[in-house]
Scaffold this motif. Sequence first.
Motif, PDB file in Angstrom:
ATOM      1  N   ASP A 120       0.828  -1.202   0.000  1.00 52.27           N
ATOM      2  CA  ASP A 120       0.000   0.000   0.000  1.00 52.27           C
ATOM      3  C   ASP A 120       0.860   1.248   0.000  1.00 52.27           C
ATOM      4  OD1 ASP A 120      -2.870  -0.515   0.052  1.00 52.27           O
ATOM      5  OD2 ASP A 120      -2.370  -1.778   1.782  1.00 52.27           O
TER       6      ASP A 120
ATOM      7  N   VAL B 210       2.476   1.782  -3.435  1.00 49.77           N
ATOM      8  CA  VAL B 210       1.568   2.269  -4.464  1.00 49.77           C
ATOM      9  C   VAL B 210       1.166   3.722  -4.228  1.00 49.77           C
ATOM     10  CG1 VAL B 210      -0.650   1.863  -5.616  1.00 49.77           C
ATOM     11  CG2 VAL B 210       0.760  -0.071  -4.941  1.00 49.77           C
TER      12      VAL B 210
ATOM     13  N   SER C  83      -6.279   6.170  -3.210  1.00 45.66           N
ATOM     14  CA  SER C  83      -6.255   4.836  -2.617  1.00 45.66           C
ATOM     15  C   SER C  83      -7.607   4.131  -2.591  1.00 45.66           C
ATOM     16  CB  SER C  83      -5.687   4.914  -1.195  1.00 45.66           C
ATOM     17  OG  SER C  83      -6.587   5.605  -0.378  1.00 45.66           O
TER      18      SER C  83
ATOM     19  N   LYS D 261      -2.385  -2.505  -7.127  1.00 43.92           N
ATOM     20  CA  LYS D 261      -1.994  -3.248  -5.936  1.00 43.92           C
ATOM     21  C   LYS D 261      -2.036  -4.749  -6.221  1.00 43.92           C
ATOM     22  CE  LYS D 261      -2.969  -3.950  -1.122  1.00 43.92           C
ATOM     23  NZ  LYS D 261      -3.839  -3.708   0.007  1.00 43.92           N
TER      24      LYS D 261
END
Lengths: 261, 264
Positions: free
Chosen positions: B203, B206, B242, B251
């Motif tokens: 996470d 990214v 996100s 992801k």
Amino acid sequence: MMRLPLHDARRDVRDIVVPLITIVALLVVWELAIRSGLVPNFLLPSPTQVAASLVEDAPLLFDHAISTFGEALLGLALGVSVGFVVAVIMDRFELVALALNPLLTVSQTIPTVAVAPLLVLWFGYGMLPKVLLVALTTFFPIAISLVGGFRSVDPDLIDLMRTMRANEWQIFWRVKLPTAAEEFFSGLRISATYAIVGAVIAEWLGGFTGLGVYMTRVRKSFGYDRMFASIVVISACSCLLMYAVNLLERLCLPWRRAERK
Amino acid sequence: MMLPDDAGGRPALEACGLTLSWDGGMHVVAEGIDLDVHGGEVVCLVGRSGCGKTTILHALAGLTRPVRGRVLLHGEDVTGQPGRVSYMLQKDLLLPNLRVLDNASLPLVLGGMPRAEARQRADGLFARFGLEGTQELWPSQLSGGMRQRAAFLRTYLMGNEVALLDEPFSALDAITRQELRTWYVGMSRELGIASLVITHDVDEAVSLASRVLVLAGSPAEGKPSAIVGEVRIERPGVDDFSITHAYVDIKREVMGLLGAEVAR
Ligand SMILES: Nc1ncnc2c1ncn2[C@@H]1O[C@H](COP(=O)(O)OP(=O)(O)OP(=O)(O)O)[C@@H](O)[C@H]1O
Ligand SMILES: [Mg+2]
């Protein structure tokens, strides 16, 4: 270290009072043992007798103490300097470390009492053999603690310094020395106790001044109360030196105090 | 948009065919590592624990010499030369015997700047790094997150155009971490710093990077690691990237690259 929920001031008082009570109690028991005849007086002087001769011989003891203290301090300074240089060289050159390690260990197994007469034979009754003996006994704990300290440096810390373009000297001064400082001081504490004792032993074997000389003189005249008086002075000298080392440590390592909190 | 300033031009940092080993080649940790980072760009290197991420950063920092391959800084061969790029190691490595301000300003002092001036320079950045009020404390008096911020500031003051960061956000709480990440991306783009950041948090990779390099292998079992994939991240113009589909797809792709190696 044990942590008790006491305020700092109260803890300070307690830290002084508790050992003081122990000492006083011990002295009282000792005094009573002599007074009551439990221990014959010709074998052991009472604390009051020791105190009396301490007062009586105070000026003389003071002079002797000064010269012993001087020898110890000079020897310690020499021992620390040589120990420091040897440790730095051993750290810098691995081969030297390999070569010196066994020699160092063996040198430490030679009893002080055995070397002292030789030093007197070679260097006479003056100050030199005493200083040398002290240096000889104090050098080892310093060298060993420093070598260990230098070695305990985190290699990542050295890598970090290299990425900041630090040179060898900067790495030594800023990382190695401060890391080793802690272990250096525990070595110095041991050396400081050896220093006074080393000087006294050297004085036993011949000399003109010093607590060791005083001791051999009073022993010949069976002055056991004076003998004990000199022991008290020797202890006091050692304590004073230890105290100085602790003070120096606190001065040199201010960050350690923050860590304990 | 997210394209680096000198896209298409010469990368700030390049690694060409690095083969890395800690024992001179007996036991190879990573093989055939090619990568490049451009000015103003953040590239993340992800991989499982022990796959050799730190080993690669050490070589890029010039602290170790590769068995094969070269490291180029703006085209200049800097293989095995430390001090040319900023490196924030995995541990914070603050010197316990220096106050926080002296720790932060250490790179300046080592570079020859007078201490007072270096302290002043570092002091001016304390608020921006969330360190206000800690100047005169010892590192042992700081929390883990604060220590990391101090290490961050020190890395920043190394002042190189390329920064290598080994899990720089790991000791921070989730909110601070997010803030500091956003701040870092902004700052490095503004100053044109080329950053290579290690993380094992996909996470984080990214949300931080414009490219994610996936390293896989198990050097401990004799299988040298290699870069098994590169994922480009084009950020759409939305505030919270996100929670978009694009984010989830990326992801999944990175996870796939990480997992594919394991399945074999
Ligand atoms: N200083 C070193 N000396 C010798 N071997 C090392 C050293 N550092 C790492 N290694 C070895 O290199 C391999 C890769 O380790 P490395 O630290 O690069 O992994 P990593 O991907 O950074 O892991 P992590 O995510 O846990 O930090 C491991 O097998 C490790 O044992
Ligand atoms: Mg690592």
